[in-house]
Design an enzyme around this catalytic site. Structure first.
Site, PDB file in Angstrom:
ATOM      1  CG  HIS A  34      40.740  23.094 -23.339  1.00 44.95           C
ATOM      2  ND1 HIS A  34      39.374  23.735 -22.571  1.00 44.95           N
ATOM      3  CD2 HIS A  34      40.323  23.745 -24.565  1.00 44.95           C
ATOM      4  CE1 HIS A  34      38.737  24.637 -23.050  1.00 44.95           C
ATOM      5  NE2 HIS A  34      39.205  24.673 -24.378  1.00 44.95           N
ATOM      6  CD  GLU A  49      30.752  21.686 -29.220  1.00 42.01           C
ATOM      7  OE1 GLU A  49      29.954  22.278 -28.706  1.00 42.01           O
ATOM      8  OE2 GLU A  49      31.698  22.502 -29.518  1.00 42.01           O
TER       9      GLU A  49
END
Ligand SMILES: Cc1ncc(C[n+]2csc(CCOP(=O)(O)OP(=O)(O)O)c2C)c(N)n1
Ligand SMILES: [Mg+2]
Lengths: 332, 324
Positions: B128, B60
């Site tokens: 998440h 990322e």
């Protein structure tokens, strides 16, 4: 190249002096001892090849020919500075010279350089990116993410690791399982070469080879320059972690007299000429310091300038949504 | 008008802009063969090829750093970060690179970058199921957009891609299959930085964005039907820069305000919004500003526990009832 190295050396001496007088604040990382790396590398590529580096960045700026006065004024935090006093010592940049900044988050500019190289490759421009960083940066994940992508996509970027044996106060042995950083390129199938960072010609040769490789579409290249900083990490460093004898030994390898001797031995120049270069550069630096000192501070009302390229002020909404794209490129 | 899902609307913005601007590229994890983890980029690599729709490693920070560099090199990258939870790995590049360069290099260049990412939940467990728009919105130099409807998703994404500054574009996983009317005219932007009054009312103002806008609208219906309370509902659409005048103007009419968010109560976006509105609207307010937010608890996996925590219309209804 000799003149450039002397420029950097004298610039740094004056910066240190100004720091001691509290005219320069914050962090000041001197490049003294490492001049041959920036100078040799930048001399080996085209003027429109791109450069990024870390916070020890005065050398990159001067090697690329950024205005000396504007560089000094940036350290002084003045409006006439290269970045109008917004960036300071660690964030010099000059887009007109394709020098895209000193970057002060260790390793952060490694994928940024890869991304710039992608833009060159995308438009099929024959340009390369030189991306300078330290040995310490190779311990950061972002280094590996950047190398991985550059290799994966075969990008024209030369990664130049300035191995000066320390990451701030950490020795190589404390920060890395290998002392040769070029080994880390191997896992990414990236060709790598080590050069003598105290010898400007050695750096020049290595980077020339690397840039040629990149330019011919063969993908990234890793250059490790073995070097040493003669001064502390920054002006705040008491240097408790290394002994004076080691510093003395490295100082004997000083790249400036070494290249000077080479030039004289090969009758390319004379000692008098070298002395003249030193005098001229010193005068140039005195002038730069005077310029910086006399320059105006940024206007307090300008403090919120440049937060956005396109400021949007909901307090004064304009009507009619625009359909037009922005025709200009990123660089203005 | 055409009826599109939120997912299709996001995709059509990218497709249209890629057709008209060759500088636009997409990059992200599993966005080609897989079509994106929420299938948003499906079909785009087939149309534009792998040079413009780039499959990336799972990196990322590297993705955003690379996209920043590509933007500096003259491209218009749209980087997809699979979810906002993973965007945390890229925070440094977003905050210290993308948001800083224009300012700290004295306006020499800007970073025309869009980071598309997704918040949401659905038994995904504590790592998440988070949302961090308040963090992004606290950073000068970023623009932060969170559309609630397909029309806004498309129009705002077009505006984001054309914008010369870095834009964090946060979609919502639970909105992807919602449908709505979207103007058929190609390339029509919705301007960044403008809220919308999506329902007019007189008694209380409900402010939401993204999924909470739909919850606020539902709450408004319930309150009208069961309590005879007339709610004005505002969709912020952009969190930074924030359209305070629209909110302040509404509060001047209704004198009551409920802020609806999905992020944690402590440090969440609603907190700073509340303080600013209180400064601007204190004399107009007839009741303390109420907040609906996530309790300060990681979102658990168990369906029963999760449902108990997720902010929904019922809490908005209760907040309004407590006011009167
Ligand atoms: C991500 C990050 N962590 C820590 C620091 C603080 N820091 C600044 S320079 C430095 C050492 C870097 O060493 P190296 O990469 O070898 O470069 P050198 O200073 O030796 O040229 C550290 C730890 C930082 N700027 N960024
Ligand atoms: Mg080092």
């Amino acid at each position: 190249m000799y003149r450039k190295m002397v420029q950097i050396r004298h610039f740094e001496d004056h910066a240190a002096e100004a720091y001691a007088q509290a005219k320069v604040g914050g962090f000041l990382h001197l490049y003294i001892g490492e001049e041959a790396v920036a100078v040799g590398a930048v001399a080996a590529v085209r003027e429109d090849d791109h450069i990024l580096g870390h916070y020890r960045d005065h050398g990159y700026a001067l090697a690329r020919g950024c205005d000396v006065k504007a560089c000094m004024a940036e350290l002084f935090g003045r409006e006439t500075g290269l970045c109008h006093g917004r960036g300071g010592s660690m964030h010099l940049a000059d887009a007109t010279k394709h020098f895209w900044g000193g970057h002060a988050i260790v390793g952060s500019h490694i994928p940024i350089g890869a991304g710039m190289a992608y833009a060159m490759q995308y438009r099929e421009e024959p340009l390369v990116v030189l991306d300078f960083f330290g040995d310490g940066a190779t311990g950061n994940g972002i280094f590996h993410e950047g190398l991985n992508m550059a290799a994966l996509w075969n990008l024209p970027v030369v990664f130049i690791c300035e191995n000066n044996l320390y990451g701030m106060g950490a020795t190589l042995a404390e920060e890395s399982p290998v002392s040769d950083m070029m080994i880390k390129a191997e896992g990414y199938t990236m060709p790598a070469v080590q050069c003598d960072g105290m010898d400007v010609l050695s750096v020049y040769g290595a980077v020339q080879q690397a840039a040629e490789h990149c330019r011919s579409g063969k993908g990234p290249f890793f250059v490790e320059a073995m070097t040493y900083r003669f001064r502390g990490h920054s002006m705040a460093d008491p240097e408790l972690y290394r002994d004076k004898e080691e510093v003395r030994r490295w100082r004997e390898l000083d790249p400036i007299p070494r290249f000077g001797d080479f030039l004289v031995q090969h009758r390319i120049t004379s000692p008098q000429e070298l002395a003249e270069v030193n005098e001229e550069v010193e005068a140039e630096m005195l002038e730069a310091v005077r310029f910086a000192d006399d320059s105006p501070w940024p206007d307090p009302d300008s403090v919120d300038r440049w937060i956005y390229a396109k400021p949007i002020n909901p307090e004064a909404p304009e009507e009619a949504p625009s359909m037009a794209g922005d025709p200009a490129g990123a660089a203005t | 008008m055409a009826e599109l899902t939120y997912r299709e609307a996001v995709r059509s913005a990218m497709r249209e802009e890629m057709r008209s601007d060759p500088r636009v590229i997409l990059m992200g994890e599993s966005i080609t063969g897989y079509g994106g983890s929420y299938a948003v980029t499906k079909g785009l690599v087939e149309e534009f090829g792998p040079k413009r729709v780039m499959e990336t490693p799972i990196a990322e920070a590297g993705i955003v750093g690379f996209a920043v560099g590509a933007a500096m090199g003259g491209l218009r990258p749209v980087a997809e970060l699979m979810t906002v939870n993973f965007a945390l790995l890229a925070l440094d590049q977003i905050v210290n690179s993308a948001a800083k360069f224009h300012y700290m290099f004295g306006g020499q260049w800007s970073v025309p970058l869009v980071v598309r990412t997704v918040s949401g939940f659905g038994q995904l467990g504590p790592t998440h199921s988070q949302t961090f728009e308040g963090w992004f919105a606290s950073v000068p130099g970023l623009k932060v957009v969170m559309p609630a409807t397909p029309a806004d998703a498309k129009g705002l994404l077009l505006a984001a891609i054309r914008d010369p500054d870095p834009v964090i574009f946060i979609e919502h996983s639970l909105l992807y299959s919602t449908k709505g009317e979207v103007p058929e005219q190609e390339g029509l932007e919705v301007p960044i930085g403008r809220a919308a009054v999506v329902r007019e009312g007189t008694d209380v103002t409900l402010v939401g964005y993204s999924r909470m806008l739909l919850q606020a609208l539902h709450a408004a219906e319930v309150l009208e039907r069961e309590d005879g309370v007339s709610c004005e509902v505002i969709d912020l659409r952009t969190l930074r820069p924030l359209d305070y005048p629209t909110v302040v103007g509404s509060v001047a009419r209704t004198h009551r305000l409920v802020l609806c968010g999905e992020d944690w109560r402590t440090g969440g976006f609603g907190g700073s919004l509340l303080s600013e509105i209180q400064d601007r609207s204190f004399d107009d307010l007839d009741a303390p500003i109420a907040r609906v937010a996530m309790r300060d608890i990681p979102l658990p996996y168990s369906r029963k526990l999760e449902q108990q925590l997720i902010p929904a219309s019922q809490q908005i209804v209760e907040a309004v009832r407590r006011m009167s």
